[in-house]
Write a protein that holds these residues in place. Structure first.
Motif, short mmCIF file in Angstrom:
data_model
loop_
_atom_site.label_atom_id
_atom_site.label_comp_id
_atom_site.label_asym_id
_atom_site.label_seq_id
_atom_site.Cartn_x
_atom_site.Cartn_y
_atom_site.Cartn_z
N LYS A 58 53.51 47.73 36.35
CA LYS A 58 53.25 48.68 35.27
C LYS A 58 52.48 48.01 34.14
O LYS A 58 51.56 48.60 33.57
N ARG A 61 48.87 47.55 35.20
CA ARG A 61 48.14 48.81 35.11
C ARG A 61 47.82 49.17 33.66
O ARG A 61 46.74 49.63 33.35
N TYR A 62 48.77 48.93 32.77
CA TYR A 62 48.57 49.25 31.36
C TYR A 62 47.43 48.42 30.78
O TYR A 62 46.53 48.95 30.14
N ALA A 64 45.09 46.78 32.40
CA ALA A 64 43.82 47.03 33.07
C ALA A 64 43.16 48.29 32.51
O ALA A 64 41.93 48.36 32.39
N GLY A 65 43.95 49.28 32.16
CA GLY A 65 43.42 50.50 31.61
C GLY A 65 43.01 50.34 30.15
O GLY A 65 42.15 51.07 29.64
N GLU A 66 43.59 49.37 29.46
CA GLU A 66 43.32 49.17 28.05
C GLU A 66 41.99 48.46 27.82
O GLU A 66 41.35 48.67 26.80
N THR A 67 41.57 47.64 28.73
CA THR A 67 40.33 46.88 28.54
C THR A 67 39.15 47.67 29.09
O THR A 67 39.08 47.99 30.27
N ARG A 68 38.25 48.01 28.25
CA ARG A 68 37.01 48.71 28.63
C ARG A 68 35.82 47.84 28.23
O ARG A 68 35.42 47.81 27.08
#
Length: 69
Positions: A58, A61-62, A64-68
């Motif tokens: 979790k 995933r958190y 990985a989704g936070e870094t753009r």
């Protein structure tokens, strides 16, 4: 590899397999209550690493989704 060496390994493996099948079941030797207690303890030990794994997944995933980039 020498063919006799391979033959000896196969014979040793077959012997171990036969010995494993000839042993009486664990429940018959130790009693059902002891087996059930051991099984419950094993499940408890397994549950902890599984929970840790889920938390790490979790978090991954958190982040990985936070870094753009």
């Amino acid at each position: 590899m020498n063919t006799e060496t391979l033959r000896n390994w196969i014979r040793a493996a077959d012997g171990r397999r036969l010995e494993a099948h000839s042993a009486p079941p664990t429940a018959a030797r130790t009693g059902g209550d002891a087996v059930q207690a051991e099984l419950a303890a094993a499940r408890k030990r397994i549950r902890e690493p599984e929970e840790e794994r889920d938390i790490l997944r979790k978090a991954a995933r958190y982040f990985a989704g936070e870094t753009r980039w």
